[in-house]
Design an enzyme around this catalytic site. Structure first.
Site, short mmCIF file in Angstrom:
data_model
loop_
_atom_site.label_atom_id
_atom_site.label_comp_id
_atom_site.label_asym_id
_atom_site.label_seq_id
_atom_site.Cartn_x
_atom_site.Cartn_y
_atom_site.Cartn_z
N HIS A 34 -1.79 -4.84 -8.94
CA HIS A 34 -2.84 -4.27 -8.04
C HIS A 34 -2.83 -2.84 -8.07
O HIS A 34 -3.83 -2.21 -7.87
CB HIS A 34 -2.57 -5.04 -6.70
CG HIS A 34 -4.10 -4.88 -5.85
ND1 HIS A 34 -4.96 -5.71 -6.22
CD2 HIS A 34 -4.67 -4.45 -4.95
CE1 HIS A 34 -6.19 -5.57 -5.66
NE2 HIS A 34 -5.92 -4.65 -4.66
N HIS A 83 -16.61 -3.39 -3.89
CA HIS A 83 -16.24 -3.29 -2.39
C HIS A 83 -17.61 -3.83 -1.77
O HIS A 83 -18.32 -3.07 -2.00
CB HIS A 83 -15.86 -2.07 -2.00
CG HIS A 83 -14.41 -1.91 -2.21
ND1 HIS A 83 -13.93 -0.30 -2.60
CD2 HIS A 83 -13.42 -2.53 -2.87
CE1 HIS A 83 -12.81 -0.58 -3.03
NE2 HIS A 83 -12.24 -1.71 -3.13
N ARG A 110 -8.80 -7.15 -10.55
CA ARG A 110 -7.49 -7.80 -10.04
C ARG A 110 -7.06 -8.55 -10.98
O ARG A 110 -7.83 -8.89 -12.16
CB ARG A 110 -8.15 -8.72 -8.90
CG ARG A 110 -8.69 -7.93 -7.90
CD ARG A 110 -9.14 -8.90 -6.57
NE ARG A 110 -9.69 -8.23 -5.38
CZ ARG A 110 -11.32 -7.89 -5.16
NH1 ARG A 110 -11.80 -8.02 -6.34
NH2 ARG A 110 -11.38 -7.20 -4.06
N LYS A 135 -12.53 -12.82 -4.35
CA LYS A 135 -12.30 -12.32 -2.89
C LYS A 135 -13.63 -11.86 -2.29
O LYS A 135 -13.70 -10.98 -1.57
CB LYS A 135 -11.20 -11.29 -3.13
CG LYS A 135 -9.94 -11.94 -3.40
CD LYS A 135 -8.86 -11.10 -3.00
CE LYS A 135 -7.51 -11.52 -3.18
NZ LYS A 135 -6.52 -10.51 -2.88
N ARG A 191 -5.70 -1.46 -10.15
CA ARG A 191 -7.06 -1.52 -9.58
C ARG A 191 -7.00 -0.35 -8.78
O ARG A 191 -7.99 0.59 -8.78
CB ARG A 191 -7.27 -2.68 -8.76
CG ARG A 191 -8.35 -2.61 -8.00
CD ARG A 191 -8.84 -4.05 -7.39
NE ARG A 191 -9.66 -4.18 -6.35
CZ ARG A 191 -11.11 -4.06 -6.43
NH1 ARG A 191 -11.61 -4.01 -7.61
NH2 ARG A 191 -11.94 -4.23 -5.49
#
Length: 208
Positions: free
Chosen positions: A160, A186, A71, A96, A163
């Site tokens: 983004h 993730h 990111r 995040k 990514r």
């Protein structure tokens, strides 16, 4: 008339953020996809070296964002202490709520990092700084990519998309979803599964 008290001053709506989101949606619709391809990333890297004042730095930022699915906040916050040029490893600190990890660095990327380190004269602190030693900001990198992608590819791309490009590229290479999940950090594999809809590889073995 006396100045309006600060605590009663009207608040301004977040015009910049609203415009940014609107532009991303509009540009995604114009492109028909949310991810860059590997070839497009490499074209951007060559364009950065050819056109940008700090071309090698900018090309390296594009390279790391793509190869490690970073990111923009993770990219501009990257520190030399996370880069091991002896073992060719990058320690990725995710944002995040995503999962941190350690990635292997590609040979060409190691050589580019070593060259950049020599030319910048820095081996500590933040990796990406300007000529005054100040950090490259997230907004600064966004503007850089907007200008460069419009010049090289004819459309503005958002960071983004780099990514997304990483995730799509890995799936296109046949990497299993669990590995892609860990690589991108993730926390939920459903975030990884979403990339399969962008590739079409899940349909390759079907016959009629």
């Amino acid at each position: 008339m006396p100045d309006r008290p600060r605590h009663l001053a009207p608040t301004e709506p977040p015009f910049i953020e609203t415009r940014t989101v609107h532009d991303r949606v509009a540009n995604d619709a114009a492109r028909g996809r949310k991810h860059l391809t590997r070839d497009e990333v490499h074209r951007l890297m060559r364009g950065a070296i050819r056109h940008n004042r700090h071309g090698r730095r900018d090309a390296l930022m594009l390279c790391l964002a793509f190869e490690h699915g970073l990111r923009v906040s993770e990219l501009v916050g990257l520190r030399w202490s996370a880069v091991d040029l002896m073992t060719h490893e990058l320690r990725v600190t995710r944002a995040k709520g995503s999962l941190d990890g350690t990635h292997p660095l590609q040979g060409d990327t190691v050589r580019a990092l070593k060259r950049y380190q020599r030319e910048s004269g820095r081996a500590t602190g933040l990796v990406f700084v300007n000529e005054r030693g100040a950090p490259v900001s997230a907004d600064g990198f966004r503007r850089l990519l907007h200008r460069l992608s419009e010049r090289v590819l004819g459309l503005k791309w958002h960071p983004h998309a780099l990514r997304h490009a990483c995730g799509v590229h890995l799936i296109n290479q046949g990497v299993d979803l669990r590995t892609v999940q860990l690589y991108l950090g993730h926390a939920n594999i459903q975030s990884t599964v979403a990339y399969t809809a962008l590739t079409g590889r899940q349909f390759e073995r079907l016959s009629f």
